[in-house]
Enzyme design. Structure first.
Site, PDB file in Angstrom:
ATOM      1  N   ARG A 118       0.114 -36.711  -5.180  1.00 62.93           N
ATOM      2  CA  ARG A 118      -1.334 -36.909  -5.078  1.00 62.93           C
ATOM      3  C   ARG A 118      -1.636 -38.375  -5.357  1.00 62.93           C
ATOM      4  NH1 ARG A 118      -5.538 -36.422  -9.319  1.00 62.93           N
ATOM      5  NH2 ARG A 118      -7.533 -36.439  -8.227  1.00 62.93           N
TER       6      ARG A 118
ATOM      7  N   GLU B 100     -13.281 -36.387  -9.968  1.00 68.93           N
ATOM      8  CA  GLU B 100     -14.066 -36.282 -11.206  1.00 68.93           C
ATOM      9  C   GLU B 100     -15.455 -36.911 -11.132  1.00 68.93           C
ATOM     10  OE1 GLU B 100     -11.665 -38.189 -14.199  1.00 68.93           O
ATOM     11  OE2 GLU B 100     -10.385 -36.446 -14.414  1.00 68.93           O
TER      12      GLU B 100
ATOM     13  N   HIS C  47     -11.152 -42.363  -5.559  1.00 65.38           N
ATOM     14  CA  HIS C  47     -10.857 -42.119  -6.972  1.00 65.38           C
ATOM     15  C   HIS C  47     -11.484 -43.258  -7.778  1.00 65.38           C
ATOM     16  CE1 HIS C  47      -7.813 -40.247  -9.898  1.00 65.38           C
ATOM     17  NE2 HIS C  47      -8.367 -41.201 -10.611  1.00 65.38           N
TER      18      HIS C  47
ATOM     19  N   ASN D 209      -8.989 -31.142 -12.861  1.00 66.14           N
ATOM     20  CA  ASN D 209      -8.256 -32.008 -13.782  1.00 66.14           C
ATOM     21  C   ASN D 209      -8.514 -31.455 -15.167  1.00 66.14           C
ATOM     22  OD1 ASN D 209      -7.691 -33.561 -11.575  1.00 66.14           O
ATOM     23  ND2 ASN D 209      -8.952 -35.320 -12.205  1.00 66.14           N
TER      24      ASN D 209
ATOM     25  N   TYR E  62      -7.210 -31.342 -19.278  1.00 68.23           N
ATOM     26  CA  TYR E  62      -6.372 -31.919 -20.330  1.00 68.23           C
ATOM     27  C   TYR E  62      -6.557 -31.281 -21.704  1.00 68.23           C
ATOM     28  CZ  TYR E  62      -5.455 -35.881 -17.184  1.00 68.23           C
ATOM     29  OH  TYR E  62      -5.059 -36.668 -16.137  1.00 68.23           O
TER      30      TYR E  62
ATOM     31  N   GLU F 203      -4.666 -32.579 -12.047  1.00 73.07           N
ATOM     32  CA  GLU F 203      -4.190 -33.457 -13.125  1.00 73.07           C
ATOM     33  C   GLU F 203      -4.022 -32.654 -14.398  1.00 73.07           C
ATOM     34  OE1 GLU F 203      -6.544 -36.965 -13.956  1.00 73.07           O
ATOM     35  OE2 GLU F 203      -6.688 -37.454 -11.826  1.00 73.07           O
TER      36      GLU F 203
END
Ligand SMILES: *[C@@H]1O[C@H](CO)[C@@H](O)[C@H](O)[C@H]1NC(C)=O
Ligand SMILES: *[C@@H]1O[C@H](CO)[C@@H](O)[C@H](O)[C@H]1NC(C)=O
Ligand SMILES: *[C@@H]1O[C@H](CO)[C@@H](O)[C@H](O)[C@H]1NC(C)=O
Ligand SMILES: *[C@@H]1O[C@H](CO)[C@@H](O)[C@H](O)[C@H]1NC(C)=O
Length: 513
Positions: free
Chosen positions: A85, A176, A130, A329, A331, A402
């Site tokens: 990606r 995002e 991005h 994404n 985390y 991500e």
């Protein structure tokens, strides 16, 4: 023993092993699952914009991937990933936006990158934008704050489909936008630095309206790109298109109705902010047809007139541009307290949802700390986030675009300190365990990407925080595999009949023979 019986026993043994949620292997994921690593143009290519960041650095050289992409593809090949990606630098393709020329050198770079990936059997997974936009567009009309950007973005996306769509089958429009709109226009943390009291002290901006104006333009830009793809390219090129949102998990601070609702609001203000085109949002089902294609009701209720309206024509377009998949994404997780019924301090990131977040409760952290403030390792959150999107969007296909571990760095650390990244191995392994669990519960997850292939330029943290599977010495630009790269590579190569599992399974087979 017949081959079929051996297989059956292996599958059985595998079933038993995968229920014990202390291990995970390639066999816990569907055979055609996409496993990759992620990067973005500005963070690795070596670029030319300016910014204000922690260590005074910028992305001028970054990882110099622009000149070293063949070496980097070799790294991916040795890892065994089947997808990569990356994002396309808007400025590299259209330095002056839609009024200028298409830069042939930029196109040639991505052509060569895509061809070299395909030659190694690595599928390109492309983010059209991005974060980075041509500086020219900020100068001309204020970038994302102006509806003009919708035309520019549509034009840029079309150039990408036209040039690369014969070989790129997985596209996402924006990365995002939920974080980007807030960091740029609510807290002023990102370049441009727009904000207002009480969210921050900036020279210009209006934190209570600008994030949603920028967001509105991002949504309509996305819709423009998807609509062009559907009408002119998807039929003959046969690819899929989605969007990537960043979604932390929000855990209620107290087990009270107030905090449970607060957590739901915080979630709705994250990814679902960008999902007005998801016809299957069950909240909309419950309402009148004309509510289709609008913002989540949780946002409308709180923000009222500060949230822009879609015209009837825009709503129609949004509904026609349904997503093929959602990129997440993910985390970390935070605790959330209600601020609707009891006032609290302004939360710089989530305060607009009338909540305040915290990483600890009664002196206990929500998870293991990592090298980045606010990023705690909370593996169970992976399953919760995936199940939330599964339920809210009627199990629209998902990719984890991500997930990764932040390593702090300082000048006294040696290369060995970086490469022995046992915490990153633990992090990735435990997140994969919970991702596998969500898939077993029926979530339609199609792929997983580690952020990041290489240590890179981490925006406002500069080069001080390292996410890479490969260590990069920023002086010599030498790449060295970390323990995590070796672990991920081994994980990917161990099929159902792979070494680790085979050992455990052969013991079981001996007992049953
Ligand atoms: C932000 O915009 C709103 C709506 O136009 C206005 O009421 C408010 O005063 C503005 N705030 C600032 C800090 O300019
Ligand atoms: C929250 O409270 C409800 C009702 O009081 C209870 O059933 C539930 O087990 C509690 N959940 C947690 C996580 O404590
Ligand atoms: C640098 O990092 C190492 C390893 O995390 C740590 O032990 C050391 O105290 C840090 N040194 C400074 C000056 O921060
Ligand atoms: C790597 O770190 C672990 C602890 O995190 C330690 O036990 C191990 O000895 C280290 N290995 C090397 C080669 O330094």
């Amino acid at each position: 023993m017949g081959v079929e019986l051996a297989w059956l026993l292996l599958l059985l043994a595998h079933g038993l092993l995968s229920c014990a949620s202390s291990s995970v292997d390639r066999g816990d994921f569907p055979p055609n699952f996409v496993f990759g690593a992620s990067t973005s143009a500005y963070q690795i290519e070596g670029a030319y914009l300016e910014g204000t960041v922690e260590d005074g650095s910028n992305g001028d050289t970054a990882d110099d991937h622009y000149h070293r992409y063949m070496e980097d593809i070799e790294l991916m090949n040795s890892l065994g990933v089947n997808s990569y990606r990356f994002s396309i630098s808007w400025t590299r393709i259209l330095p002056r936006g839609r009024v200028g020329y298409v830069n042939p050198d930029g196109v040639a770079f991505y052509d060569a990158l895509i061809d070299a990936l395909l030659e190694k059997g690595i599928q390109p997974f492309v983010t059209i934008s991005h974060y980075d936009i041509p500086h020219e567009l900020d100068k001309q009309y204020g970038g994302w704050l102006s509806p003009e950007i919708q035309k520019d973005f549509g034009y840029f996306a079309e150039v990408c489909f036209k040039m690369f769509g014969d070989r790129v089958k997985l596209w996402t429009t924006l990365n995002e936008p939920n974080l980007f709109a807030k960091f740029s226009y609510m807290d002023g943390w990102y370049p441009l630095g727009h904000c207002s009291h009480p969210f921050g002290n900036c020279a210009s901006g209006n934190s209570s309206i600008e994030p949603y104006i920028a967001g509105h333009n991002m949504i309509l830009s996305h819709a423009n790109a998807v609509s062009i793809y559907r009408k002119k390219y998807q039929g003959k090129q046969g690819g899929h298109i989605g969007i990537v949102v960043c979604s932390r998990w929000y855990e209620p601070f107290c087990n009270t109705t107030e905090d449970i609702l607060a957590a739901e609001r915080a979630l709705a203000f994250s990814g679902p902010w960008y999902s007005p085109f998801l016809r299957n949002d069950f909240f909309f089902f419950a309402k009148d047809a004309h509510d289709l294609g609008d913002y989540p009701p949780e946002m409308r209720m709180i923000l009222g007139p500060d949230l822009p309206e879609f015209t009837q024509a825009q709503k129609k377009k949004l509904l026609e541009t349904k997503l093929d998949f959602i990129g997440l994404n993910h985390y970390t997780a935070v605790y959330v307290k209600d601020c609707m019924f009891s006032p609290c301090e302004v939360d710089p990131v989530d305060g607009d949802a009338r909540v305040v977040t915290s990483s600890e409760r009664d002196g206990v952290l929500i998870g293991e700390p990592t090298g980045s403030e606010h990023y705690y390792s909370v593996p169970y959150a992976m399953e919760k986030v995936v199940m939330y999107y599964k339920q809210r969007y009627n199990n629209t296909p998902m990719y984890i675009t991500e997930n990764g571990y932040a390593q702090a760095s300082n000048s006294s650390m040696t290369a060995e300190d970086f490469t022995n990244d046992t915490q990153r191995v633990d992090y990735i392994r435990s997140y994969l365990i919970f991702l596998a669990s969500a898939i077993r519960k029926g979530a339609d997850v199609r792929g997983y990407f580690v952020w990041s292939l290489l240590d890179n330029f981490e925006w406002t943290s500069g080069y001080t925080i390292r996410f890479g599977l490969y260590h990069v010495d920023f002086k010599t630009l030498k790449r060295t595999p970390k323990l995590s790269a070796k672990w991920y590579g081994k994980f990917l190569k161990e099929s159902l009949l792979g070494t680790g599992l085979q050992k455990e399974s052969s013991q079981l087979l001996q007992y049953s023979a």
